[in-house]
Design a protein around this motif. Structure first.
Motif, PDB file in Angstrom:
ATOM      1  N   ILE A 315       0.850  -1.183   0.000  1.00 15.12           N
ATOM      2  CA  ILE A 315       0.000   0.000   0.000  1.00 15.12           C
ATOM      3  C   ILE A 315       0.890   1.238   0.000  1.00 15.12           C
ATOM      4  O   ILE A 315       1.876   1.284   0.734  1.00 15.12           O
ATOM      5  N   PRO A 316       0.592   2.251  -0.812  1.00 15.12           N
ATOM      6  CA  PRO A 316       1.429   3.452  -0.801  1.00 15.12           C
ATOM      7  C   PRO A 316       1.527   4.040   0.600  1.00 15.12           C
ATOM      8  O   PRO A 316       0.528   4.153   1.303  1.00 15.12           O
ATOM      9  N   VAL A 317       2.730   4.402   1.011  1.00  7.35           N
ATOM     10  CA  VAL A 317       2.924   4.967   2.339  1.00  7.35           C
ATOM     11  C   VAL A 317       2.454   6.407   2.345  1.00  7.35           C
ATOM     12  O   VAL A 317       2.043   6.966   1.341  1.00  7.35           O
ATOM     13  N   ASN A 318       2.512   7.019   3.513  1.00  8.85           N
ATOM     14  CA  ASN A 318       2.095   8.406   3.664  1.00  8.85           C
ATOM     15  C   ASN A 318       2.755   9.294   2.606  1.00  8.85           C
ATOM     16  O   ASN A 318       3.948   9.146   2.333  1.00  8.85           O
ATOM     17  N   PRO A 319       1.997  10.215   1.996  1.00 12.74           N
ATOM     18  CA  PRO A 319       2.578  11.065   0.948  1.00 12.74           C
ATOM     19  C   PRO A 319       3.825  11.816   1.392  1.00 12.74           C
ATOM     20  O   PRO A 319       4.722  12.052   0.586  1.00 12.74           O
ATOM     21  N   PHE A 320       3.898  12.180   2.674  1.00  8.83           N
ATOM     22  CA  PHE A 320       5.083  12.891   3.139  1.00  8.83           C
ATOM     23  C   PHE A 320       6.331  12.017   3.054  1.00  8.83           C
ATOM     24  O   PHE A 320       7.442  12.527   2.922  1.00  8.83           O
ATOM     25  N   LEU A 321       6.146  10.682   3.151  1.00  5.99           N
ATOM     26  CA  LEU A 321       7.269   9.765   3.059  1.00  5.99           C
ATOM     27  C   LEU A 321       7.482   9.264   1.637  1.00  5.99           C
ATOM     28  O   LEU A 321       8.450   8.537   1.385  1.00  5.99           O
ATOM     29  N   SER A 322       6.595   9.624   0.725  1.00  8.06           N
ATOM     30  CA  SER A 322       6.670   9.125  -0.649  1.00  8.06           C
ATOM     31  C   SER A 322       7.314  10.123  -1.601  1.00  8.06           C
ATOM     32  O   SER A 322       7.414   9.855  -2.792  1.00  8.06           O
ATOM     33  N   MET A 323       7.720  11.264  -1.083  1.00  5.44           N
ATOM     34  CA  MET A 323       8.336  12.299  -1.908  1.00  5.44           C
ATOM     35  C   MET A 323       9.740  12.608  -1.406  1.00  5.44           C
ATOM     36  O   MET A 323      10.043  12.438  -0.232  1.00  5.44           O
ATOM     37  N   ARG A 324      10.576  13.040  -2.322  1.00 10.09           N
ATOM     38  CA  ARG A 324      11.879  13.583  -1.943  1.00 10.09           C
ATOM     39  C   ARG A 324      11.761  15.090  -2.077  1.00 10.09           C
ATOM     40  O   ARG A 324      11.816  15.653  -3.170  1.00 10.09           O
ATOM     41  N   TRP A 325      11.549  15.754  -0.946  1.00 14.81           N
ATOM     42  CA  TRP A 325      11.268  17.175  -0.921  1.00 14.81           C
ATOM     43  C   TRP A 325      12.522  17.972  -1.249  1.00 14.81           C
ATOM     44  O   TRP A 325      13.645  17.532  -0.973  1.00 14.81           O
ATOM     45  N   LEU A 326      12.319  19.146  -1.822  1.00 19.51           N
ATOM     46  CA  LEU A 326      13.463  20.025  -2.038  1.00 19.51           C
ATOM     47  C   LEU A 326      14.004  20.503  -0.699  1.00 19.51           C
ATOM     48  O   LEU A 326      15.217  20.570  -0.494  1.00 19.51           O
ATOM     49  N   ARG A 327      13.072  20.794   0.238  1.00 18.95           N
ATOM     50  CA  ARG A 327      13.494  21.362   1.522  1.00 18.95           C
ATOM     51  C   ARG A 327      12.536  20.911   2.615  1.00 18.95           C
ATOM     52  O   ARG A 327      11.326  20.865   2.409  1.00 18.95           O
ATOM     53  N   LEU A 328      13.091  20.576   3.754  1.00 23.48           N
ATOM     54  CA  LEU A 328      12.307  20.250   4.946  1.00 23.48           C
ATOM     55  C   LEU A 328      12.660  21.246   6.030  1.00 23.48           C
ATOM     56  O   LEU A 328      13.832  21.359   6.421  1.00 23.48           O
ATOM     57  N   VAL A 329      11.670  21.995   6.513  1.00 33.91           N
ATOM     58  CA  VAL A 329      11.875  23.033   7.514  1.00 33.91           C
ATOM     59  C   VAL A 329      11.075  22.684   8.759  1.00 33.91           C
ATOM     60  O   VAL A 329       9.878  22.379   8.665  1.00 33.91           O
ATOM     61  N   VAL A 330      11.711  22.708   9.899  1.00 37.47           N
ATOM     62  CA  VAL A 330      11.030  22.462  11.179  1.00 37.47           C
ATOM     63  C   VAL A 330      11.069  23.749  11.986  1.00 37.47           C
ATOM     64  O   VAL A 330      12.136  24.164  12.459  1.00 37.47           O
ATOM     65  N   ASP A 331       9.917  24.405  12.115  1.00 33.10           N
ATOM     66  CA  ASP A 331       9.829  25.619  12.926  1.00 33.10           C
ATOM     67  C   ASP A 331       9.808  25.232  14.403  1.00 33.10           C
ATOM     68  O   ASP A 331       9.230  24.204  14.765  1.00 33.10           O
ATOM     69  N   GLU A 332      10.410  26.066  15.228  1.00 33.47           N
ATOM     70  CA  GLU A 332      10.640  25.709  16.637  1.00 33.47           C
ATOM     71  C   GLU A 332      11.333  24.346  16.701  1.00 33.47           C
ATOM     72  O   GLU A 332      10.953  23.451  17.445  1.00 33.47           O
ATOM     73  N   GLY A 333      12.379  24.229  15.877  1.00 33.58           N
ATOM     74  CA  GLY A 333      13.047  22.945  15.714  1.00 33.58           C
ATOM     75  C   GLY A 333      13.734  22.429  16.958  1.00 33.58           C
ATOM     76  O   GLY A 333      14.134  21.261  16.990  1.00 33.58           O
ATOM     77  N   HIS A 334      13.899  23.278  17.989  1.00 35.49           N
ATOM     78  CA  HIS A 334      14.485  22.754  19.228  1.00 35.49           C
ATOM     79  C   HIS A 334      13.623  21.663  19.834  1.00 35.49           C
ATOM     80  O   HIS A 334      14.085  20.914  20.699  1.00 35.49           O
ATOM     81  N   GLU A 335      12.343  21.574  19.371  1.00 37.30           N
ATOM     82  CA  GLU A 335      11.478  20.483  19.837  1.00 37.30           C
ATOM     83  C   GLU A 335      12.080  19.125  19.477  1.00 37.30           C
ATOM     84  O   GLU A 335      11.874  18.140  20.187  1.00 37.30           O
ATOM     85  N   LEU A 336      12.810  19.059  18.365  1.00 40.52           N
ATOM     86  CA  LEU A 336      13.452  17.803  17.981  1.00 40.52           C
ATOM     87  C   LEU A 336      14.544  17.420  18.967  1.00 40.52           C
ATOM     88  O   LEU A 336      14.855  16.238  19.129  1.00 40.52           O
ATOM     89  N   GLY A 337      15.147  18.425  19.612  1.00 42.60           N
ATOM     90  CA  GLY A 337      16.199  18.144  20.567  1.00 42.60           C
ATOM     91  C   GLY A 337      15.695  17.867  21.957  1.00 42.60           C
ATOM     92  O   GLY A 337      16.260  17.059  22.690  1.00 42.60           O
ATOM     93  N   THR A 338      14.593  18.543  22.337  1.00 48.24           N
ATOM     94  CA  THR A 338      14.075  18.363  23.690  1.00 48.24           C
ATOM     95  C   THR A 338      13.298  17.066  23.837  1.00 48.24           C
ATOM     96  O   THR A 338      13.177  16.530  24.935  1.00 48.24           O
ATOM     97  N   HIS A 339      12.753  16.534  22.712  1.00 47.34           N
ATOM     98  CA  HIS A 339      12.036  15.264  22.775  1.00 47.34           C
ATOM     99  C   HIS A 339      13.007  14.117  22.545  1.00 47.34           C
ATOM    100  O   HIS A 339      14.010  14.257  21.846  1.00 47.34           O
TER     101      HIS A 339
END
Length: 391
Positions: A315-339
């Motif tokens: 089954i096709p996976v989530n569209p976000f995982l099915s594309m190779r994006w030009l750019r991925l931006v995480v706003d308030e990206g420190h959340e990736l470090g605190t979690h």
């Protein structure tokens, strides 16, 4: 206005690269080996099954949605079925081009994407040099290699934001992006749309007023679970986030998302998406090798799944995982470090493939500097951010 510098700078960067696709990953199969195997395929009637299997998404789509063109599919299927007694389709690329040209007008974007991926798998099977590598399914790196190189390249930028900042991004996009640059010449433009964009000196109310006046063109910005920017207003963001994520609004499909310039989603949505993919057992080929025990446990569980459960990987996976994006931006990206790195949202975001990865944050490390454990905690946070940045 104070505090908007990061968002405006990022929007300027996104607009400056609109229409630019990611650089294609290097070719990793041997063209000579591929051509040798294709030459054998052209002469072997037993290979007919492999080629028709690659065309299965097109057949299912045409027979279900355009039965009037079923004869066209039969004609193409007959033409591409080996053996060939002439010089037709000298390469596998010519096979792909011919089928796409003949049936592309009758098949959906999803069917064409399925056909493209099947051709990728067919090429992988034909490459004798790398066949041993492809067979080593126990390697997480090999699965990631195979998966990432069959993704759909897109010019879009994916922006992941906390739920509370959705309206902020809506207002800033409406206030600082000159939609006239992207507007099709055939699109009607009202008198209100001739006004220039605001400079950001006004307050939130004036921004909201201007956002309504500009009538942005369709197909430019998409807000996950909400829809196209052209259909939204400030009232759209007043509903509780739980109502938005549970909305019955039809989600944009893969080939639709790939045409946008900006796609905005939230941490909560990424957490939910990870749970769905995990339940369906479709993450083994996406996640890279991890040091945390939880990933090894999930791998052992996935290997114990029944045959019917493993079939869901088709089954096709989530569209976000099915594309190779030009750019991925995480706003308030420190959340990736605190979690913790094993948290569902963080793991899902880390799995998304993108040529360029950005963290937006005024506080990359958080905590009490007077705490004796601050240094160790800050190093852990930086390590998680570097994991996201692929360093």
């Amino acid at each position: 206005a104070p505090g908007l510098g990061k968002t405006i700078s990022m929007l300027a960067m996104i607009v400056s690269t609109s229409g630019r696709r990611p650089v294609n990953p290097p070719q990793f199969w041997d063209e000579t080996s591929l051509q040798e195997d294709w030459d054998l395929t052209r002469k072997n009637p037993a290979k007919q099954e492999d080629l028709l299997r690659a065309m299965k998404p097109l057949r299912e789509c045409i027979y279900a949605n355009s039965p009037i063109h079923a004869d066209d599919f039969s004609r193409v299927a007959s033409y591409v079925s080996p053996p060939y007694n002439d010089d037709r389709l000298p390469t596998i690329s010519s096979f792909y081009s011919y089928v796409s040209q003949e049936l592309g007008d009758f098949a959906s974007g999803a069917a064409m994407e399925g056909f493209r991926r099947n051709i990728f798998q067919l090429k992988s099977q034909m490459d004798k040099r790398s066949r041993k590598l492809f067979a080593s399914r126990n390697s997480h790196h090999v699965r990631r290699l195979l998966w990432e190189r069959q993704l759909l390249p897109s010019c879009a930028t994916l922006v992941v934001v906390p739920d509370a900042l959705l309206e902020h991004w809506y207002l800033q996009i409406c206030s600082h992006v000159n939609f006239d640059v992207f507007r099709d010449s055939k699109d009607p433009v009202s008198d209100d749309n001739t006004n220039s964009n605001t400079t950001g000196d006004g307050n939130a109310n004036s921004n909201a007023k201007n956002a309504k006046k500009k009538a942005p063109p369709r197909g430019l910005v998409y807000f996950d679970h909400m829809g196209d920017l052209a259909d939204l207003s400030t009232d759209s963001f007043e509903a509780p986030s739980s109502n938005r994520t549970s909305s019955t609004r039809q989600k944009a499909q893969l080939w639709q998302l790939s045409q946008y310039m900006i796609v905005v989603t939230t941490f909560d949505s990424c957490r939910d998406y990870y749970g769905v993919e995990l339940r369906l057992g479709r993450l083994d080929h996406v996640e890279t090798e991890s040091q945390n025990p939880s990933s090894r446990t999930s791998q052992r569980v996935s290997r114990k799944r029944t045959h019917s459960q493993r079939d869901t990987t088709s089954i096709p996976v989530n569209p976000f995982l099915s594309m190779r994006w030009l750019r991925l931006v995480v706003d308030e990206g420190h959340e990736l470090g605190t979690h913790e790195a094993s948290s569902p949202a963080t793991r899902f975001i880390n799995m998304i493939a993108a040529e360029r990865r950005w963290v937006m944050s005024g506080t990359p490390t958080t905590g009490d500097e007077d705490d004796s454990t601050f240094s160790a905690s800050a190093l852990d946070q930086i390590q998680r951010l570097l994991q996201f940045l692929r360093h």
